[in-house]
Motif scaffolding. Structure first.
Motif, mmCIF file in Angstrom:
data_model
loop_
_atom_site.group_PDB
_atom_site.id
_atom_site.type_symbol
_atom_site.label_atom_id
_atom_site.label_comp_id
_atom_site.label_asym_id
_atom_site.label_seq_id
_atom_site.Cartn_x
_atom_site.Cartn_y
_atom_site.Cartn_z
ATOM 1 N N SER A 1 0.814 -1.219 0.000
ATOM 2 C CA SER A 1 0.000 0.000 0.000
ATOM 3 C C SER A 1 0.845 1.265 0.000
ATOM 4 O O SER A 1 0.354 2.330 -0.358
ATOM 5 C CB SER A 1 -0.939 -0.005 1.213
ATOM 6 O OG SER A 1 -0.208 0.152 2.416
ATOM 7 N N HIS A 2 2.126 1.172 0.385
ATOM 8 C CA HIS A 2 3.006 2.354 0.437
ATOM 9 C C HIS A 2 3.867 2.512 -0.813
ATOM 10 O O HIS A 2 4.584 3.507 -0.934
ATOM 11 C CB HIS A 2 3.917 2.276 1.660
ATOM 12 C CG HIS A 2 3.205 2.443 2.962
ATOM 13 N ND1 HIS A 2 2.518 3.595 3.297
ATOM 14 C CD2 HIS A 2 3.060 1.604 4.024
ATOM 15 C CE1 HIS A 2 1.993 3.457 4.507
ATOM 16 N NE2 HIS A 2 2.305 2.261 4.961
ATOM 17 N N LEU A 3 3.835 1.537 -1.740
ATOM 18 C CA LEU A 3 4.685 1.624 -2.927
ATOM 19 C C LEU A 3 4.195 2.705 -3.881
ATOM 20 O O LEU A 3 2.991 2.905 -4.060
ATOM 21 C CB LEU A 3 4.720 0.283 -3.655
ATOM 22 C CG LEU A 3 5.480 -0.864 -2.986
ATOM 23 C CD1 LEU A 3 5.506 -2.072 -3.909
ATOM 24 C CD2 LEU A 3 6.888 -0.455 -2.604
ATOM 25 N N LYS A 4 5.155 3.377 -4.523
ATOM 26 C CA LYS A 4 4.832 4.374 -5.543
ATOM 27 C C LYS A 4 4.999 3.755 -6.930
ATOM 28 O O LYS A 4 5.611 2.703 -7.089
ATOM 29 C CB LYS A 4 5.736 5.593 -5.379
ATOM 30 C CG LYS A 4 5.535 6.303 -4.041
ATOM 31 C CD LYS A 4 6.454 7.505 -3.907
ATOM 32 C CE LYS A 4 6.235 8.216 -2.573
ATOM 33 N NZ LYS A 4 7.138 9.378 -2.405
ATOM 34 N N GLU A 5 4.466 4.445 -7.933
ATOM 35 C CA GLU A 5 4.428 3.868 -9.275
ATOM 36 C C GLU A 5 5.825 3.591 -9.811
ATOM 37 O O GLU A 5 6.073 2.545 -10.415
ATOM 38 C CB GLU A 5 3.677 4.816 -10.217
ATOM 39 C CG GLU A 5 2.178 4.899 -9.934
ATOM 40 C CD GLU A 5 1.464 5.747 -10.950
ATOM 41 O OE1 GLU A 5 2.128 6.202 -11.916
ATOM 42 O OE2 GLU A 5 0.253 5.970 -10.797
ATOM 43 N N HIS A 6 6.764 4.528 -9.613
ATOM 44 C CA HIS A 6 8.108 4.315 -10.155
ATOM 45 C C HIS A 6 8.814 3.165 -9.436
ATOM 46 O O HIS A 6 9.631 2.451 -10.037
ATOM 47 C CB HIS A 6 8.936 5.602 -10.059
ATOM 48 C CG HIS A 6 9.313 5.986 -8.662
ATOM 49 N ND1 HIS A 6 8.468 6.713 -7.834
ATOM 50 C CD2 HIS A 6 10.443 5.740 -7.934
ATOM 51 C CE1 HIS A 6 9.061 6.902 -6.665
ATOM 52 N NE2 HIS A 6 10.253 6.324 -6.701
ATOM 53 N N GLU A 7 8.493 2.950 -8.167
ATOM 54 C CA GLU A 7 9.081 1.817 -7.443
ATOM 55 C C GLU A 7 8.509 0.496 -7.945
ATOM 56 O O GLU A 7 9.234 -0.499 -8.083
ATOM 57 C CB GLU A 7 8.825 1.974 -5.948
ATOM 58 C CG GLU A 7 9.564 3.155 -5.338
ATOM 59 C CD GLU A 7 9.103 3.463 -3.912
ATOM 60 O OE1 GLU A 7 9.885 4.055 -3.144
ATOM 61 O OE2 GLU A 7 7.956 3.112 -3.582
#
Length: 743
Positions: free
Chosen positions: A299-305
């Motif tokens: 839930s904390h991941l960002k798109e670039h990650e």
């Protein structure tokens, strides 16, 4: 140092003062005025004579008037002036341990102020006062805060933190100096206290943002703190709440320097989640804990990650879902499907995603909800209400739609006298065989499936003529229509055929269990049918008015889950109840007529063929290899058949064979299989007569008892430990009963 109580001078704990009755207390003025720290320590180490009670009174007054903060402030000033760190640390250690020292000297008869629940809130307030002075001083000059951690983070820090954390939370909201003081405070904590400090902050912080203000980048700067956060709390422990996980992982996500640790943690969690060894040997509670941590990380991941680590996430998902679906425990399979769905929805935002028919576990809804909120894109809404109204198509605005919506003027047909066409149910067993094997009439096939059970039970003689052929047809029967409850109808028909002609049908089914070209589902169906038929045969049939109004067929769980120990506890209670004689005035209930146990003469045909060839691998079927789910069901089936064979002729031979079977598989890695093996032990102890147990199986029982002791102490599965303990208690009860019987 041992206590020495006598009429002469007495020692007073950490102050090491000689005490004599009647002298005044010249150190009282020092405690109440609090002079320099070095002089104070020298005075505390000296040995003028004072009465013990007077010294305690001085200490009590010292604490109540808030002079502890003055001592700690003196220490901080001396640290800034390069004072002796050993003496200062010793002094603050004595302050922290003061309730213990006083209790030792007074033999537990402490004044109320020295109770931990009273003293440590005083100490927490003193720390806040010292930190306030440090904050004020830092605005003008540099003051060391190096040693303030000592009274804050001790073995009794729970009471201190209950006072300290709310104040620090408020003070660090908008003051950068207070934030730096707090960061410095935790950075100076020695490694021996670091875990207690971190857990104290993480468990009590009201949110990840507050935790970030209080700890700063501690996990980046301190190796011990990093180990505790990224390894110990997440991978080695599993007793923390979901709120703790959300605080901890949210804290890692709130700073760019800490996000690298968040990715590292997620990959390590996925590695553990996808390890077949971990799935087999770790308890379900730990796997649920790791699954929750993975969902929170996602839930904390960002798109670039996600884009950078897409391949790693996909590989971990494929390996992990396979390990979990191979598990015999339903809750483990459920966890695997939930996590795989979440990973798939993260890495495949534009394409198809994995979707299982699974309900979220009761312990994961809040985590799943937060995950869904972060993964689901917001719906595209019209710019304003007028645009929304323009996009609505009504029958009046579209002539094509109007054609379909304008059927109000049509004249309906009169269907009041129409009757539903019903297909007649077959009358003969052979008609059923013809329909099930060759008929293309769907309605006729559906009617036959629904009527087959009752037809078999009404015509036992006709059924016996074709029983094996009918059992073969039903075993291979596949659903042609959307018949409601098809699986249950087919199973009930199989049970009816087996109970009508037990020996030949049982021989056929048990031989097919180890044959080629059968699916795992068909093999499990065979086991279920054998159990249900054995249960029906072993239960006395009711005849007319002799039927007991309150009698219930014993319910045996065919697919025991994590609560299997409760089922066997119930079995034990039922056996005790059946052996208990109760006396009452009058006739309170109708007696059941005594009838022979029909399972007695056929129990061996159900049991022995199943136990003979379990160690022979086939091309498509290997019980001791990958097919451990079927092995677990087989073991539980044997346990139930053993229990139902009580009072039969073959029960002793069955018990001996079952103990040998259990001994061969006792070290199996799958917890579901081990639970079944322990259930087999329970069945043997409950079903075989106690005299036969100790005469014919003495050596086997001794070996089994030793193994059960190891299971109680070492098995990672909680249900296995409980079942093993239950079996040990059963063995002890059997021994006591035999000793009580006169020879």
């Amino acid at each position: 140092m041992p206590h020495r109580w006598h009429n002469g001078p007495q020692t007073c704990g950490w102050m090491e003062m000689s005490v004599s009755v009647g002298r005044p207390c010249p150190c009282a003025h020092f405690f109440l005025s609090v002079r320099r720290g070095r002089d104070s320590l020298q005075l505390l180490s000296s040995s003028p004579g004072f009465h013990l009670r007077e010294v305690v009174e001085v200490l009590e007054q010292f604490v109540q008037e808030g002079r502890i903060s003055a001592v700690m402030w003196e220490v901080c000033q001396q640290q800034a002036q390069a004072g002796s760190p050993d003496l200062q640390e010793a002094l603050l250690n004595k302050i922290v341990c003061l309730p213990d020292h006083v209790s030792n000297k007074l033999q537990g008869k402490n004044p109320p102020v020295f109770f931990p629940q009273n003293y440590f809130p005083f100490l927490g307030g003193a720390v806040i006062q010292v930190l306030q002075k440090i904050s004020d001083s830092l605005r003008g000059k540099i003051v060391s805060v190096h040693l303030v951690y000592l009274p804050v983070f001790s073995s009794t820090s729970e009471e201190i933190l209950s006072v300290l954390l709310p104040r620090l939370t408020d003070l660090t909201k908008s003051d950068c100096i207070w934030q730096r003081i707090c960061w410095r405070l935790v950075e100076c904590v020695p490694d021996r206290w670091m875990e207690a400090v971190l857990l104290g902050f993480v468990q009590r912080a009201p949110g990840a943002d507050v935790l970030s203000r209080l700890l700063g980048n501690l996990v980046v700067k301190n190796k011990k703190a990093q180990f505790v956060v990224t390894q110990k709390v997440l991978l080695l422990q599993y007793s923390h709440t979901t709120a703790v996980l959300q605080n901890l992982l949210g804290y890692l996500s709130l700073d760019s320097l800490r996000r690298a640790l968040l990715i590292k943690v997620l990959l390590e969690l996925l590695e553990t989640w996808g390890s077949s060894s971990a799935v087999k040997h770790s308890p379900p509670e730990q796997q649920q804990y790791i699954s929750k941590a993975i969902l929170i990380c996602l839930s904390h991941l960002k798109e670039h990650e996600i884009e950078s680590y897409r391949e790693e996430l996909l590989t971990s998902m494929m390996e992990g879902v396979k390990c979990h679906l191979d598990s015999s425990l339903p809750q483990i399979r459920c966890l695997g499907m939930i996590v795989a769905e979440s990973i798939s929805s993260k890495i495949n935002t534009d394409g198809p995603v994995l979707k299982f028919q699974v309900k979220a576990d009761a312990a994961l809804p809040s985590v799943l909800e937060s995950n869904k909120k972060s993964c689901t894109a917001a719906p595209v809404m019209p710019d304003d209400e007028s645009d929304a109204e323009k996009n609505i198509y009504t029958p009046q605005t579209n002539s094509y739609l109007y054609f379909f919506y304008s059927d109000d003027d049509l004249i309906p047909y009169d269907m009041s006298e129409d009757k539903e066409l019903k297909v007649k149910a077959p009358v003969y067993i052979r008609d059923c065989i013809e329909v099930l094997t060759g008929s293309e009439d769907v309605d006729k096939w559906d009617t036959t499936v629904k009527a087959l059970e009752s037809l078999v039970r009404k015509n036992p003689a006709a059924t016996r003529e074709v029983s094996v052929e009918l059992a073969k047809i039903l075993l291979h029967l596949e659903e042609k229509t959307c018949t409601e409850g098809f699986g249950e109808l087919r199973q009930r028909a199989q049970v009816a055929v087996l109970t009508t002609d037990p020996i030949p049908v049982a021989k056929y089914l048990t031989s097919q269990f180890y044959s080629l070209n059968y699916s795992l589902r068909q093999r499990i169906d065979i086991l279920d049918v054998l159990v249900l038929a054995a249960q029906e045969l072993s239960y006395p049939k009711s005849h007319g008015k002799t039927k007991h109004a309150g009698a219930q067929k014993p319910c045996i769980q065919l697919l025991p889950g994590s609560d299997s120990s409760k089922d066997w506890r119930r079995i034990v209670d039922e056996r005790i109840k059946s052996k208990t004689r109760r006396f009452a005035m009058g006739r309170s209930q109708v007696e059941v007529a005594a009838v022979p146990n029909e399972f007695s003469s056929v129990a061996g045909h159900f049991f022995f063929p199943l136990i003979q060839h379990f160690d022979r691998p086939l091309t498509t079927f290997d019980l001791l290899g990958e097919d451990h789910l079927v092995l677990g069901r087989l073991v539980h089936t044997l346990a139930i058949l053993m229990y139902l064979a009580v009072n039969t002729v073959a029960v002793t031979a069955m018990g001996k064979a079952l103990l040998e079977f259990v001994w061969a598989l006792r070290f199996h890695t799958d917890s579901y299989v081990r639970q079944g093996l322990l259930s087999c032990i329970s069945s043997v102890l409950l079903s075989v007569p106690k005299e036969r147990l100790l005469e014919d199986m003495t050596e086997e029982l001794l070996e089994t008892q030793s193994w059960l002791g190891d299971v109680v102490e070492k098995d990672p599965d909680g249900d296995c430990r409980r079942l093993a303990l239950q079996n040990l208690l059963l063995m002890e009860n059997l021994k006591k009963k035999l000793k009580a019987v006169p020879s």
